[in-house]
Design a protein around this motif. Structure first.
Motif, mmCIF file in Angstrom:
data_model
loop_
_atom_site.group_PDB
_atom_site.id
_atom_site.type_symbol
_atom_site.label_atom_id
_atom_site.label_comp_id
_atom_site.label_asym_id
_atom_site.label_seq_id
_atom_site.Cartn_x
_atom_site.Cartn_y
_atom_site.Cartn_z
ATOM 1 N N ILE A 47 -1.694 2.699 8.171
ATOM 2 C CA ILE A 47 -1.190 1.844 7.095
ATOM 3 C C ILE A 47 -1.150 0.379 7.500
ATOM 4 O O ILE A 47 -1.283 -0.519 6.672
ATOM 5 N N VAL A 87 -4.272 -1.680 6.554
ATOM 6 C CA VAL A 87 -4.657 -1.753 5.149
ATOM 7 C C VAL A 87 -5.069 -3.182 4.795
ATOM 8 O O VAL A 87 -4.362 -4.142 5.105
ATOM 9 N N GLY A 145 0.817 -1.213 0.000
ATOM 10 C CA GLY A 145 0.000 0.000 0.000
ATOM 11 C C GLY A 145 0.844 1.253 0.000
ATOM 12 O O GLY A 145 0.574 2.205 -0.740
ATOM 13 N N GLY A 146 1.896 1.272 0.817
ATOM 14 C CA GLY A 146 2.773 2.444 0.885
ATOM 15 C C GLY A 146 3.510 2.693 -0.416
ATOM 16 O O GLY A 146 3.626 3.836 -0.878
ATOM 17 N N VAL A 170 -3.432 5.381 4.017
ATOM 18 C CA VAL A 170 -2.046 5.041 4.308
ATOM 19 C C VAL A 170 -1.378 6.055 5.216
ATOM 20 O O VAL A 170 -0.872 5.715 6.290
#
Length: 268
Positions: A119, A122, A12-13, A186
């Motif tokens: 985050i 996620v 995700g990051g 995030v």
């Protein structure tokens, strides 16, 4: 593989870094930092509306962020200066969003998660949404790259080449709204601008061409995610702010290297 929360957080990051690298470069070149801030602050109102209407938070944040960006784009320069208009709209949207959240009944909401990101929470669906948005942003900017770059460098030259700078600004507006909606899960609303600006600003002294700056910003953003998540895991610090702090340290290091290089050239 996606059952591991750290793997999902990393993917995700990095997806956010992919989206913010090209867009952040244009934000730095065009000095639109406050514009990104206003769009991000408006997203909290989108979160409140989406929870009240029981629709996807991503769609709610995207809709309100897009409305804010379009409003700023339409009103800029008509009644007030751009910085004044952005200041009023940014803080007003954030305040209205926080007030709207307080009226929600029977809905549990972790406001800190939306403000500063979560985050580590996620999900696989979030990862899919993040990467879909990142690919849309990257594809949109790649499609309009030459026109966007010409309009950024010189609007008169853009008009001479048959390019409408207002249309290209609208493309950036759309990309910015998508990025805000993608990044909200995030790094949170208050740190989105940092992820837009800091990696791109860190890449600027290290790059000689616009394309190299975008690539370097993407690398810095991705490395910041990896290092920031590791620091958060080891030191038990907030993950989103840890990522931004890592990017800020890279920015400081790149500035030091640039200053040392200039001093060396001056003394040669």
């Amino acid at each position: 593989m996606l059952d591991d929360f750290m793997t999902r957080a990393t993917l995700g990051g990095i997806g956010v870094a992919v989206a913010t690298a090209p867009l952040g470069s244009f934000v730095v070149w065009r000095r639109m930092a406050y514009f990104g801030d206003a769009t991000a602050h408006a997203a909290i109102l989108g979160v409140a509306l989406s929870l009240a209407l029981q629709v996807s938070v991503f769609l709610g944040a995207l809709g309100v962020a897009l409305a804010m960006a379009m409003t700023v784009n339409a009103l800029s320069g008509r009644t007030h200066s751009m910085d004044t208009l952005l200041g009023v709209l940014a803080h007003s949207a954030l305040a209205f969003g926080l007030v709207a959240v307080s009226f929600l009944q029977g809905v549990r909401i972790d406001l800190m998660a939306y403000l500063f990101g979560d985050i580590l929470a996620v999900s696989r669906l979030d990862v899919a949404a993040i990467w879909s948005g990142a690919l849309v942003v990257a594809g949109l900017i790649a499609w309009r790259w030459s026109a966007l770059l010409t309009a950024t460098l010189n609007e008169d030259l853009a008009y001479a080449d048959g390019i409408d700078p207002r249309r290209e600004r609208l493309v950036l507006t759309l990309a910015l709204a998508v990025t805000v909606a993608v990044a909200i899960k995030v790094v949170g609303i208050l740190l989105i601008s940092a992820m837009l600006i800091v990696p791109a600003a860190a890449a600027r002294p290290l790059s000689r061409t616009p394309e190299r700056m975008v690539l370097t910003a993407g690398i810095i953003g991705s490395m910041s995610v990896l290092v920031g998540l590791r620091v958060a895991l080891v030191a038990d610090t907030p993950a989103g702010p840890s990522i931004v702090c890592t990017a800020a340290l890279v920015f400081a290091a790149s500035g030091t290297v640039s200053a040392f290089r200039r001093a060396t050239l001056a003394s040669a």
